[in-house]
Scaffold this motif. Structure first.
Motif, mmCIF file in Angstrom:
data_model
loop_
_atom_site.group_PDB
_atom_site.id
_atom_site.type_symbol
_atom_site.label_atom_id
_atom_site.label_comp_id
_atom_site.label_asym_id
_atom_site.label_seq_id
_atom_site.Cartn_x
_atom_site.Cartn_y
_atom_site.Cartn_z
ATOM 1 N N ALA A 31 29.806 26.299 15.052
ATOM 2 C CA ALA A 31 30.148 25.007 15.659
ATOM 3 C C ALA A 31 28.917 24.224 16.133
ATOM 4 O O ALA A 31 28.916 23.002 16.122
ATOM 5 C CB ALA A 31 31.111 25.231 16.812
ATOM 6 N N ASP A 32 27.851 24.933 16.534
ATOM 7 C CA ASP A 32 26.703 24.193 17.050
ATOM 8 C C ASP A 32 25.664 23.855 15.975
ATOM 9 O O ASP A 32 24.620 23.282 16.266
ATOM 10 C CB ASP A 32 26.059 24.937 18.241
ATOM 11 N N GLU A 38 32.925 16.896 10.708
ATOM 12 C CA GLU A 38 34.370 17.093 10.637
ATOM 13 C C GLU A 38 35.029 15.733 10.419
ATOM 14 O O GLU A 38 34.904 14.822 11.243
ATOM 15 C CB GLU A 38 34.902 17.744 11.919
ATOM 16 N N ARG A 88 44.106 15.177 20.121
ATOM 17 C CA ARG A 88 42.710 15.615 20.151
ATOM 18 C C ARG A 88 41.851 14.671 20.988
ATOM 19 O O ARG A 88 40.990 15.112 21.749
ATOM 20 C CB ARG A 88 42.158 15.708 18.719
ATOM 21 N N ALA A 91 42.464 15.210 24.588
ATOM 22 C CA ALA A 91 41.886 16.465 25.089
ATOM 23 C C ALA A 91 40.362 16.484 24.999
ATOM 24 O O ALA A 91 39.741 17.551 25.133
ATOM 25 C CB ALA A 91 42.473 17.639 24.302
ATOM 26 N N ASP A 92 39.750 15.312 24.752
ATOM 27 C CA ASP A 92 38.288 15.237 24.591
ATOM 28 C C ASP A 92 37.770 16.192 23.532
ATOM 29 O O ASP A 92 36.730 16.839 23.704
ATOM 30 C CB ASP A 92 37.566 15.526 25.921
ATOM 31 N N ASN A 93 38.516 16.307 22.459
ATOM 32 C CA ASN A 93 38.125 17.180 21.357
ATOM 33 C C ASN A 93 38.134 16.369 20.064
ATOM 34 O O ASN A 93 38.861 16.687 19.123
ATOM 35 C CB ASN A 93 39.125 18.355 21.290
ATOM 36 N N ASP A 96 34.398 14.329 14.347
ATOM 37 C CA ASP A 96 33.215 13.469 14.333
ATOM 38 C C ASP A 96 33.578 12.057 13.901
ATOM 39 O O ASP A 96 33.078 11.077 14.445
ATOM 40 C CB ASP A 96 32.158 14.050 13.376
ATOM 41 N N PRO A 323 30.809 15.630 18.040
ATOM 42 C CA PRO A 323 29.880 16.756 18.206
ATOM 43 C C PRO A 323 28.686 16.713 17.241
ATOM 44 O O PRO A 323 27.641 17.253 17.551
ATOM 45 C CB PRO A 323 30.748 17.995 17.930
#
Ligand code: GAL
Length: 424
Positions: A31-32, A38, A88, A91-93, A96, A323
């Motif tokens: 993920a990082d 995405e 999403r 939920a601050d998710n 991109d 992200p």
């Protein structure tokens, strides 16, 4: 016991989604790892996925080091995706980058503070010169621009099965010039044994058919006035449209409520219907079925809408809190490129948003759409986010869906008026 079973199923579903989301060109980065993007769309399957894949291929050529992570949620017109995206974002998710329609729908995201300003991206890449002014306007709020258009679709297209019409003695090359004339042909078809000559699908496809009838009965100016308050929702033209729409439903397949657009279009492909009113993403389905334009199928502007282009455009955003921001900018760069637009739009059935595209590079259907976009009066699609906000179109959609079940014209009119009033 019962709740445990449900959570096991839910867990399996989440795992399935997670695995689907990790299908990247170059494996599954952690993920990082910044070298991934995405991308959230509703182009999850069939001919729509073929369009997305064409774009992803160009992305892989232009940015071989960035992995593409597909977060598509199935369901035509974003019927499931928009709610999944809202959760999403809530939920601050955020993904991109996500698909959003130019116009009122995009404005909702802008007003909610969910999109990053792309003005300097446009300036640095000369993009203000690449897209038509009408489209730039639909992507702009308070002088800033917030997304990159991938395509322009037309929503007032009637798809025609040539053989079915010819068998009933109707010339498929000549479009009826009004809804009434079209109803005459539908009656001829039914009398000749085609029991449901007009293929229809689920609620949003009903809304799209209704929108086509509104355009036919109100004309471009009257229809556009519905969105800026200059046409009353209880005017005679809207009442005529409700009457016409109810008559058209008499010629449709009775299982429409359960069919997404591709299943409805398939009825036409199979020769079991004569017509389907659908946006021109349907072109990709005809191409993939190996049918030839002009011989096996043809298209018209929906009867009564000749000279009008019912417009919508897909565009891609940069989410606040993305992200993988640099990788998302790479994705937006591919979308804005001449190469990306050409590969995507040839496969998707749409026309390029870029004005420097060469018409002869495109198949015959898209050439008709390009000419029409140049010459016709442009109006904004309701069913595809251009004309009305998400909340307004949701109200209209459920009113039209309810009419599909109960055929109560008075209640539909009351609901249409109330939906407009609720917008203040
Ligand atoms: C529209 C979208 C098109 C196509 C269609 C059917 O809303 O703009 O690109 O995907 O839905 O799903």
């Amino acid at each position: 016991m019962r709740s445990r079973r449900v959570s096991v199923i839910a867990g399996a579903a989440i795992l399935g989604l997670a695995l689907a989301g990790c299908s990247t060109a170059s494996g599954s980065p952690s993920a990082d790892d910044p070298n991934q993007v995405e991308v959230f769309t509703w182009w999850a399957a069939g001919s729509e996925k073929v369009g997305l894949d064409a774009l992803v291929d160009v992305f892989a050529e232009q940015y071989p080091d960035v992995a593409f992570s597909n977060a598509a949620v199935a369901g035509g017109a974003g019927s499931n995706a928009k709610a999944a995206l809202a959760s999403r974002l809530e939920a601050d998710n955020p993904p991109d980058t996500f698909q959003a329609h130019a116009g009122a729908e995009l404005n909702d995201y802008i007003e909610a503070g969910q999109l990053q300003d792309l003005t300097s991206f446009y300036e640095d890449n000369g993009l203000y010169e690449s897209f038509p002014d009408t489209l730039i306007e639909q992507l702009t709020a308070d002088g800033a621009i917030y997304s990159v258009p991938s395509n322009i679709h037309r929503a007032n297209v009637t798809w025609v099965n040539v053989e079915v019409l010819e068998s009933a003695g109707i010339d498929p090359t000549v479009a009826p010039d009004s809804i009434d004339a079209w109803i005459d042909d539908l009656t001829t078809l039914q009398e000749s044994g085609v029991s449901a000559p007009l293929a229809l699908g689920t609620e949003w496809t009903q809304m799209q058919l209704f929108e086509n009838v509104l355009i036919a009965d109100l004309g471009a100016e009257g229809y556009s006035g519905l969105w800026d308050g200059t046409t009353e929702w209880d005017s005679a033209g809207v009442q005529t449209a409700i009457g016409h729409y109810g008559e058209l439903l008499e010629f449709t397949n009775s299982d429409y409520a359960g069919l997404d657009w591709d299943a409805a279009t398939q009825i036409l492909l199979d020769g079991n219907a004569a017509y389907n009113v659908m946006g021109d993403w349907a072109e990709a389905a005809f191409v993939q079925a190996g049918q030839t334009y002009g011989t096996e199928y043809t298209t018209w502007a929906t009867p009564g809408t000749e000279g009008i282009f019912d417009f919508l455009a897909d565009s891609f955003t940069l989410a606040v809190g993305a992200p993988h921001e640099a990788a998302a900018i790479s994705w937006l760069t591919t979308i804005s490129s001449a190469e990306g637009q050409k590969a995507f739009n040839i496969a998707k059935g749409s026309i390029p948003a870029r004005t420097d595209a060469v018409a002869t590079d495109y198949p015959e259907y898209q050439q008709t759409a390009m000419a029409s976009f140049q010459e016709d009066t442009i109006v904004s699609s309701l069913a595809h986010g251009s004309a009305a906000s998400v909340s307004w179109s949701a109200d209209l959609s459920s009113a039209i869906g309810k009419f599909g079940a109960d055929r109560n014209a008075d209640e539909l009119l009351t609901a249409l008026v109330a939906a407009a009033a609720a917008q203040g």
